[in-house]
Design a protein around this motif. Structure first.
Motif, short mmCIF file in Angstrom:
data_model
loop_
_atom_site.label_atom_id
_atom_site.label_comp_id
_atom_site.label_asym_id
_atom_site.label_seq_id
_atom_site.Cartn_x
_atom_site.Cartn_y
_atom_site.Cartn_z
N LYS A 10 -9.76 -7.24 -0.76
CA LYS A 10 -9.63 -8.66 -1.67
C LYS A 10 -7.96 -8.68 -1.98
N GLN A 11 -7.45 -9.74 -1.62
CA GLN A 11 -6.00 -10.07 -1.73
C GLN A 11 -5.93 -10.78 -3.18
N ILE A 12 -5.28 -10.08 -4.40
CA ILE A 12 -5.58 -10.39 -5.62
C ILE A 12 -4.27 -11.47 -5.83
N ALA A 13 -2.75 -10.83 -5.52
CA ALA A 13 -1.77 -11.53 -5.86
C ALA A 13 -0.47 -10.81 -5.13
N ILE A 14 0.57 -11.77 -5.00
CA ILE A 14 1.63 -11.23 -4.10
C ILE A 14 2.79 -11.30 -5.41
N LEU A 15 3.40 -10.05 -5.67
CA LEU A 15 4.06 -10.08 -7.10
C LEU A 15 5.60 -10.30 -6.78
N SER A 16 6.03 -10.03 -5.50
CA SER A 16 7.43 -10.43 -5.11
C SER A 16 7.49 -10.20 -3.56
N LYS A 24 5.55 -7.18 -2.23
CA LYS A 24 4.88 -6.40 -3.26
C LYS A 24 3.50 -6.96 -3.53
N GLU A 25 2.30 -6.19 -3.60
CA GLU A 25 1.04 -7.05 -3.67
C GLU A 25 -0.08 -6.00 -4.60
N LEU A 26 -0.73 -6.89 -5.15
CA LEU A 26 -2.03 -6.17 -5.91
C LEU A 26 -3.17 -6.56 -5.07
N ASN A 27 -3.83 -5.70 -4.65
CA ASN A 27 -4.92 -5.68 -3.79
C ASN A 27 -6.22 -4.88 -4.25
N LEU A 28 -7.41 -4.94 -3.82
CA LEU A 28 -8.55 -4.28 -3.91
C LEU A 28 -8.66 -3.65 -2.51
N ILE A 29 -8.49 -2.19 -2.39
CA ILE A 29 -8.24 -1.58 -0.83
C ILE A 29 -9.31 -0.31 -0.93
N SER A 30 -10.00 -0.27 0.10
CA SER A 30 -11.24 0.67 0.61
C SER A 30 -10.30 1.72 1.35
N TRP A 31 -10.15 2.88 0.85
CA TRP A 31 -9.43 3.85 1.47
C TRP A 31 -10.26 5.06 2.34
N ASN A 32 -10.50 5.25 3.59
CA ASN A 32 -11.08 5.89 4.17
C ASN A 32 -12.66 5.75 3.95
N ASP A 39 -4.85 -1.58 -6.08
CA ASP A 39 -3.76 -0.91 -5.29
C ASP A 39 -2.32 -1.88 -5.32
N ILE A 40 -1.44 -1.15 -5.70
CA ILE A 40 -0.14 -2.27 -5.82
C ILE A 40 1.08 -1.05 -4.91
N ARG A 41 1.43 -1.91 -3.94
CA ARG A 41 2.45 -1.22 -3.06
C ARG A 41 3.12 -2.55 -2.01
N ASP A 42 4.20 -2.24 -1.31
CA ASP A 42 4.89 -3.08 -0.66
C ASP A 42 4.17 -2.93 0.77
N TRP A 43 4.11 -4.27 1.24
CA TRP A 43 3.67 -4.34 2.66
C TRP A 43 4.62 -5.17 3.59
N ALA A 44 4.81 -4.78 4.67
CA ALA A 44 5.47 -5.52 5.76
C ALA A 44 4.55 -6.82 6.09
N PRO A 45 5.15 -7.66 6.93
CA PRO A 45 4.54 -8.80 7.37
C PRO A 45 3.26 -8.43 8.27
N ASN A 46 2.20 -9.13 7.88
CA ASN A 46 1.02 -8.93 8.49
C ASN A 46 0.39 -7.73 8.36
N HIS A 47 0.87 -6.93 7.33
CA HIS A 47 0.32 -5.57 7.10
C HIS A 47 0.41 -4.51 8.09
N GLU A 48 1.34 -4.70 8.79
CA GLU A 48 1.38 -3.78 9.92
C GLU A 48 1.94 -2.33 9.29
N LYS A 49 2.81 -2.46 8.43
CA LYS A 49 3.27 -1.01 7.77
C LYS A 49 3.21 -1.18 6.37
N MET A 50 3.17 -0.10 5.55
CA MET A 50 3.06 -0.21 4.06
C MET A 50 4.00 1.02 3.66
#
Length: 72
Positions: A10-16, A24-32, A39-50
């Motif tokens: 779930k993508q919740i918000a783009i903070l900046s 910088k996004e707030l999302n719900l993420i399933s890891w492994n 989860d709050i972190r920086d993402w490259a366009p199209n989420h190809e890098k974090m």
């Protein structure tokens, strides 16, 4: 190094957004394949890098909400 698998459930918000298009996004993420966490972190366009981020449980998000409310 083992590959880290993730699914943004779930993508919740783009903070900046930076001039280079990273967000910088707030999302719900399933890891492994685990239960999704906030989860709050920086993402490259199209989420190809974090970038580095912080992952929070439901309980931690509730405490954070209380702390932010107390700032008013």
């Amino acid at each position: 190094m083992a590959e880290i698998k993730f699914e943004i459930t779930k993508q919740i918000a783009i903070l900046s957004e930076s001039p280079k298009g990273w967000t910088k996004e707030l999302n719900l993420i399933s890891w492994n394949g685990r239960e999704p966490k906030y989860d709050i972190r920086d993402w490259a366009p199209n989420h190809e890098k974090m970038g580095k981020g912080v992952t929070l449980s439901n309980e931690e998000v509730e405490k954070l909400k209380e702390a932010l409310r107390s700032l008013d």
